[in-house]
Design a protein around this motif. Sequence first.
Motif, PDB file in Angstrom:
ATOM      1  N   GLU A 170       0.742  -1.106  -0.135  1.00 20.01           N
ATOM      2  CA  GLU A 170       0.019  -0.058   0.039  1.00 20.01           C
ATOM      3  C   GLU A 170       0.798   1.360   0.137  1.00 20.01           C
ATOM      4  OE1 GLU A 170      -2.565  -0.301   3.365  1.00 20.01           O
ATOM      5  OE2 GLU A 170      -3.812  -1.885   2.342  1.00 20.01           O
ATOM      6  N   ARG A 178      -0.438   4.068   0.927  1.00 18.23           N
ATOM      7  CA  ARG A 178      -0.795   4.845   1.941  1.00 18.23           C
ATOM      8  C   ARG A 178      -2.090   3.915   2.790  1.00 18.23           C
ATOM      9  NH1 ARG A 178      -5.647   8.068  -0.858  1.00 18.23           N
ATOM     10  NH2 ARG A 178      -5.431   6.996  -2.646  1.00 18.23           N
ATOM     11  N   THR A 182      -4.928   2.170   3.608  1.00 18.53           N
ATOM     12  CA  THR A 182      -6.154   2.071   2.444  1.00 18.53           C
ATOM     13  C   THR A 182      -7.411   1.320   3.183  1.00 18.53           C
ATOM     14  OG1 THR A 182      -4.725   1.885   0.860  1.00 18.53           O
ATOM     15  CG2 THR A 182      -6.933   0.915   0.453  1.00 18.53           C
ATOM     16  N   PRO A 183      -8.623   1.811   3.161  1.00 23.31           N
ATOM     17  CA  PRO A 183      -9.820   1.237   3.692  1.00 23.31           C
ATOM     18  C   PRO A 183     -10.077  -0.108   3.088  1.00 23.31           C
ATOM     19  CG  PRO A 183     -10.428   3.422   3.107  1.00 23.31           C
ATOM     20  CD  PRO A 183      -9.000   3.051   2.486  1.00 23.31           C
ATOM     21  N   VAL A 240     -11.959  -0.909  -0.291  1.00 25.84           N
ATOM     22  CA  VAL A 240     -11.234  -0.625  -1.758  1.00 25.84           C
ATOM     23  C   VAL A 240     -10.912  -1.963  -2.265  1.00 25.84           C
ATOM     24  CG1 VAL A 240      -9.141   0.249  -2.653  1.00 25.84           C
ATOM     25  CG2 VAL A 240     -10.087   1.464  -1.296  1.00 25.84           C
ATOM     26  N   PRO A 254      -6.737  -0.048  -7.710  1.00 24.08           N
ATOM     27  CA  PRO A 254      -5.923   0.518  -6.549  1.00 24.08           C
ATOM     28  C   PRO A 254      -4.512   0.169  -6.294  1.00 24.08           C
ATOM     29  CG  PRO A 254      -7.946  -0.722  -5.761  1.00 24.08           C
ATOM     30  CD  PRO A 254      -7.614  -1.135  -7.345  1.00 24.08           C
ATOM     31  N   ARG A 301     -14.204   1.758  -5.983  1.00 26.99           N
ATOM     32  CA  ARG A 301     -13.488   1.555  -4.589  1.00 26.99           C
ATOM     33  C   ARG A 301     -14.666   1.410  -3.350  1.00 26.99           C
ATOM     34  NH1 ARG A 301     -10.078   1.569  -7.727  1.00 26.99           N
ATOM     35  NH2 ARG A 301      -8.373   3.009  -8.050  1.00 26.99           N
ATOM     36  N   HIS A 342     -15.354  10.353   0.639  1.00 24.66           N
ATOM     37  CA  HIS A 342     -14.805   9.705   1.496  1.00 24.66           C
ATOM     38  C   HIS A 342     -13.315  10.185   1.647  1.00 24.66           C
ATOM     39  CE1 HIS A 342     -12.320   6.496   3.674  1.00 24.66           C
ATOM     40  NE2 HIS A 342     -13.502   6.083   4.088  1.00 24.66           N
ATOM     41  N   TYR A 399     -10.532   8.969   1.393  1.00 17.88           N
ATOM     42  CA  TYR A 399      -9.538   8.392   0.625  1.00 17.88           C
ATOM     43  C   TYR A 399      -9.580   8.657  -0.782  1.00 17.88           C
ATOM     44  CZ  TYR A 399      -7.089   4.147  -1.537  1.00 17.88           C
ATOM     45  OH  TYR A 399      -6.166   3.451  -2.275  1.00 17.88           O
ATOM     46  N   LEU A 400     -10.800   8.689  -1.257  1.00 20.94           N
ATOM     47  CA  LEU A 400     -11.137   8.902  -2.607  1.00 20.94           C
ATOM     48  C   LEU A 400     -10.885  10.534  -2.991  1.00 20.94           C
ATOM     49  CD1 LEU A 400     -14.678   7.157  -3.671  1.00 20.94           C
ATOM     50  CD2 LEU A 400     -12.159   6.473  -3.692  1.00 20.94           C
ATOM     51  N   GLU A 459      -8.414  12.163  -1.624  1.00 18.43           N
ATOM     52  CA  GLU A 459      -7.061  12.222  -1.549  1.00 18.43           C
ATOM     53  C   GLU A 459      -6.423  11.675  -3.092  1.00 18.43           C
ATOM     54  OE1 GLU A 459      -2.712  12.674  -1.001  1.00 18.43           O
ATOM     55  OE2 GLU A 459      -4.672  13.889  -0.429  1.00 18.43           O
ATOM     56  N   GLU A 460      -7.252  10.641  -3.311  1.00 19.30           N
ATOM     57  CA  GLU A 460      -6.972   9.881  -4.789  1.00 19.30           C
ATOM     58  C   GLU A 460      -7.126  10.904  -5.997  1.00 19.30           C
ATOM     59  OE1 GLU A 460      -7.896   6.031  -7.417  1.00 19.30           O
ATOM     60  OE2 GLU A 460      -8.256   5.838  -5.271  1.00 19.30           O
TER      61      GLU A 460
END
Length: 497
Positions: free
Chosen positions: A8, A10, A12-13, A16, A150, A235, A241, A243-244, A246-247
């Motif tokens: 990973e 970072r 990651t939930p 994903v 991912p 995801r 969220h 995470y998304l 940031e992505e």
Amino acid sequence: MPSLSKVEDRPTPPEVYNWKVYAYAIGAAWGAMLYGYDSAFIGGTITLASFQREFGITTANAAAISANVVSGYQAGAFFGALFAFPFCERYGRRLSMLLAAFFFTVGACLHLVPDAKRGLAALYVGRVVAGLGVGAVSLTVPIYIAEISPPAIRGRLVGLYEMLLQIGGLVGFWINYAVNETVPSSKKQWMIPMAIQVIPGGLLLIAGGLLIESPRWLRSKGRIEQADKNLSILRNLEASHPYLVEENRMTDAQLAAEAEKTHGGSITARLREIFLPGIRNRLFLCFMLFLFQNGTGINAINYYSPTVFKSIGITGTSTGLFTTGIFGIVKNIATLIWLLFLIDRFGRRPLLLWGAVIAGLCMIYVGGYIAIGKPGQNTSGNITSGGISAVAFIYIWTAAYGPTWNGTPWVVASEVFPQHVRTLTQALLAASQWIWQFAIARATPYMFEDMGYGTYLFFGLLTLVGAVYVYFMMPETAKIPIEEMDAIFEGCGVWRA
């Protein structure tokens, strides 16, 4: 492609890593089955007595017909890979895959038209049209899978493409043996392998209709709302969220950097970029790797394996097709070992070096046996002990090629280029690969006819030259971040690349 481990970038939930991203990746990777099956079945099918009887193939015209049937596929694939790039960039990955599946399915259907009365014209056209589809698939599918994956499982999902490619080839090799053993020698016998092509083509058409577009491509076209929706599906998270968020931020930053470096991201600007110092030497390096990959003789064996085994003393269509099937199994196992255990553990250079040395010596041994043992003059119908050793060396060659030169050049090509020109360079290198395949497919029947054992010596010596090239010209690229590749290549000549 090179790794099935999950690393990973970072936190990651767990959501994903859901079934949807695997389903979309498998649906797209099914395109590799077209490539694998179509590359493998044709060489055996055209050696079936029923096919040769149907079209009046004799010793006098066999080389020309074989070259025409096989090489039309590579010619179509060259243009398919080349033209797929601008289409893929303008109209998206999903539509490109659908169009590729359509061309392939049409080409596969044309394979069913020829007979003794109509001749082979429709088959020649069908090979070119199917090749257009396969060439487009060879570029578009890996890009799509890489963009929807991912980061932590990208290698695993892109690796599905290579695995399905090899499985398709294995099916192609064994289907010829099956029809030769179980179906009477008639038109039906050679039509079955031809007809089976329609199945993966039709399934890719269905799968393509169910796929969603790459969120990255949508963002590059300013279709932000649809991009957010598709990324949320992939995801399995809400669009809001963290995470998304940031992505999407990283994707937008990357797209902005690409646009700045290529003055808006136009294809013309990217073409200029790849011929600048520091990029053009990488392109030449990869171009030469693909030349030497084909110089090993892999596509001579892939497309003409029954002829290869016949030249070392294997007699009878059934025996030739059986030994071809074993070749397919060895190649699959070797490629799986490469994918699971070798590429990231041992690096790129050692695999290419040792693979070229072992494969080159194996080819030279086989050529030497044919020159000295003269299996073509053996009229007993039984293979000699020398012939058995030559078959063994073909399999050793396969075991050396599969975990080294089969996939490693593609890995190098995918990691040495900056992001803003990577899609274009992949398109050019895919096209170059098809050009080399075309040259080998076109020349091999005549090489066997005119050069005999010299064919194996040619491939063996060219493979050893490839080892010398890798030793002096190629740096190790394993475990080096893509962002640091510039430090290796910029400012140095090709001789230091």
